[in-house]
Design an enzyme around this catalytic site. Structure first.
Site, PDB file in Angstrom:
ATOM      1  N   ALA A 157      71.045  78.639  62.218  1.00 14.20           N
ATOM      2  CA  ALA A 157      69.978  77.924  62.930  1.00 14.20           C
ATOM      3  C   ALA A 157      70.574  77.133  64.086  1.00 14.20           C
ATOM      4  O   ALA A 157      71.701  76.633  63.984  1.00 14.20           O
ATOM      5  CB  ALA A 157      69.271  76.975  61.967  1.00 14.20           C
TER       6      ALA A 157
ATOM      7  N   GLY B 103      71.584  80.350  58.754  1.00  9.55           N
ATOM      8  CA  GLY B 103      70.441  81.217  59.074  1.00  9.55           C
ATOM      9  C   GLY B 103      70.859  82.635  59.449  1.00  9.55           C
ATOM     10  O   GLY B 103      70.080  83.585  59.271  1.00  9.55           O
TER      11      GLY B 103
ATOM     12  N   GLU C 137      71.072  84.256  56.304  1.00 14.31           N
ATOM     13  CA  GLU C 137      69.701  84.442  55.785  1.00 14.31           C
ATOM     14  C   GLU C 137      69.041  85.668  56.433  1.00 14.31           C
ATOM     15  O   GLU C 137      68.342  86.435  55.764  1.00 14.31           O
ATOM     16  CB  GLU C 137      68.879  83.174  56.034  1.00 14.31           C
ATOM     17  CG  GLU C 137      69.307  82.054  55.076  1.00 14.31           C
ATOM     18  CD  GLU C 137      68.737  80.699  55.406  1.00 14.31           C
ATOM     19  OE1 GLU C 137      68.656  80.352  56.605  1.00 14.31           O
ATOM     20  OE2 GLU C 137      68.362  79.973  54.465  1.00 14.31           O
TER      21      GLU C 137
ATOM     22  N   GLU D  73      75.477  74.583  55.460  1.00 22.53           N
ATOM     23  CA  GLU D  73      74.480  73.517  55.625  1.00 22.53           C
ATOM     24  C   GLU D  73      74.878  72.217  54.931  1.00 22.53           C
ATOM     25  O   GLU D  73      74.601  71.128  55.419  1.00 22.53           O
ATOM     26  CB  GLU D  73      73.113  73.973  55.084  1.00 22.53           C
ATOM     27  CG  GLU D  73      72.353  74.917  55.993  1.00 22.53           C
ATOM     28  CD  GLU D  73      72.718  76.386  55.799  1.00 22.53           C
ATOM     29  OE1 GLU D  73      73.756  76.675  55.155  1.00 22.53           O
ATOM     30  OE2 GLU D  73      71.965  77.242  56.297  1.00 22.53           O
TER      31      GLU D  73
END
Ligand code: COA
Length: 261
Positions: free
Chosen positions: A65, A110, A113, A133
């Site tokens: 992200a 991300g 992910e 994270e």
């Protein structure tokens, strides 16, 4: 379709590559997530698309992200970012096509992910994956806790998420996160070769197999078997089943030439 930080390539009939291209590390901003969503929505409607590869290029798959978007520090920000990931990655996970993440370099947060939303992950020996994270004092919010735990089991998922470790390619392969482990320069060719092989097969049947496996895995056995019955029924309505069964009866196994419809 206007993509801002990625492009679609068609190396062969039936195969599409979504090439992430947001320098320097393919950080998944709102705009890049919108690209992913738009590309997969378009693929879904295009019958000529049989298999999809997501590729971040030879340097990095994605560093996750875009942390620049993590303000203000209120619950609504977390909800917004998580929902943006959900909207984009659901289109990937729910694609009727087989999907392959071709991973060179880092696939973190991300980025991992996105790779987990694909059916298969081909990773390099030199790749590093993980959920860092925790080092930001947060947790994965783009499907990471749910998809990783289903893939490797809850304890291994907790270990990766609690420590934020960067995991080398060999370990990712041993954990079952990578389905294929190769030198970095062989990753994209191997993904393309597998995509080509699948795209020549009974892709409409693969769609139903995928629906049955992905939909059934979270259900209790009776419900999973009922879903399988429904997918088995649906597959009989496809041209591939007509072609495949007819060819088997007339010429024996393995000779059918499928349209993927
Ligand atoms: N979001 C926003 N920017 C990011 C980013 C991210 N997730 N990851 C890296 N960047 C930026 C860096 O800030 C840097 O910007 P700058 O050139 O303006 O200083 C640039 O990308 C290059 O990163 P850098 O760390 O210098 O590259 P590297 O090759 O040494 O390391 C990584 C690459 C991927 C290992 C490292 O950037 C990293 O750990 N990124 C964070 C991953 C992460 O925590 N993701 C989860 C977020 S929730």
């Amino acid at each position: 379709m206007e993509l801002r930080h990625s492009r679609i390539e068609t190396p062969l009939d039936g195969v599409r590559v979504l090439r992430l291209d947001r320098k320097p590390v393919n950080a998944l901003s709102s705009a890049l997530l919108a690209d992913v969503q738009e590309a997969f929505t378009t693929f879904e409607k295009d019958e000529s698309v049989k298999v999809i590869i997501v590729y971040g290029g030879p340097m990095h798959f994605s560093a996750g992200a875009d942390v620049d978007g993590f303000t203000p520090r209120v619950a609504e920000t977390g909800r917004r970012v998580s929902n943006e990931f959900r909207a984009a990655l659901d289109t990937v996970a729910n694609s009727r096509c087989p999907t392959i993440a071709a991973i060179c370099g880092y696939a973190l947060g991300g980025g991992l992910e996105l790779a987990l939303a694909c059916d298969f992950r081909f990773g390099a020996q030199s790749s590093r994956i993980g959920f860092p994270e925790i080092q930001l004092g947060i947790i994965p919010g783009g499907g990471g806790t749910a998809r990783l735990a289903r893939l490797v089991g809850p304890a291994k998922a907790k270990h990766m998420i609690f420590t934020g470790r960067h995991i080398p390619g060999e370990e990712a392969y041993a954990l079952g996160i990578f389905d294929r482990l190769l030198p970095a320069d062989e990753i994209f060719p191997a993904a393309l070769s597998y995509a080509t092989e699948l795209s020549c097969g009974a892709v409409a049947a693969m769609t139903q197999a995928k629906r049955s496996i992905d939909g059934g895995i979270g259900l209790e056995m009776g419900a999973a078997l009922s879903l399988e019955t429904e997918c088995f029924a649906q597959v009989f309505t496809t041209q591939d089943a007509d072609t495949g069964i007819r060819s088997f009866l007339e010429n024996g196994p393995g000779k059918a030439v499928f349209e993927g419809r």
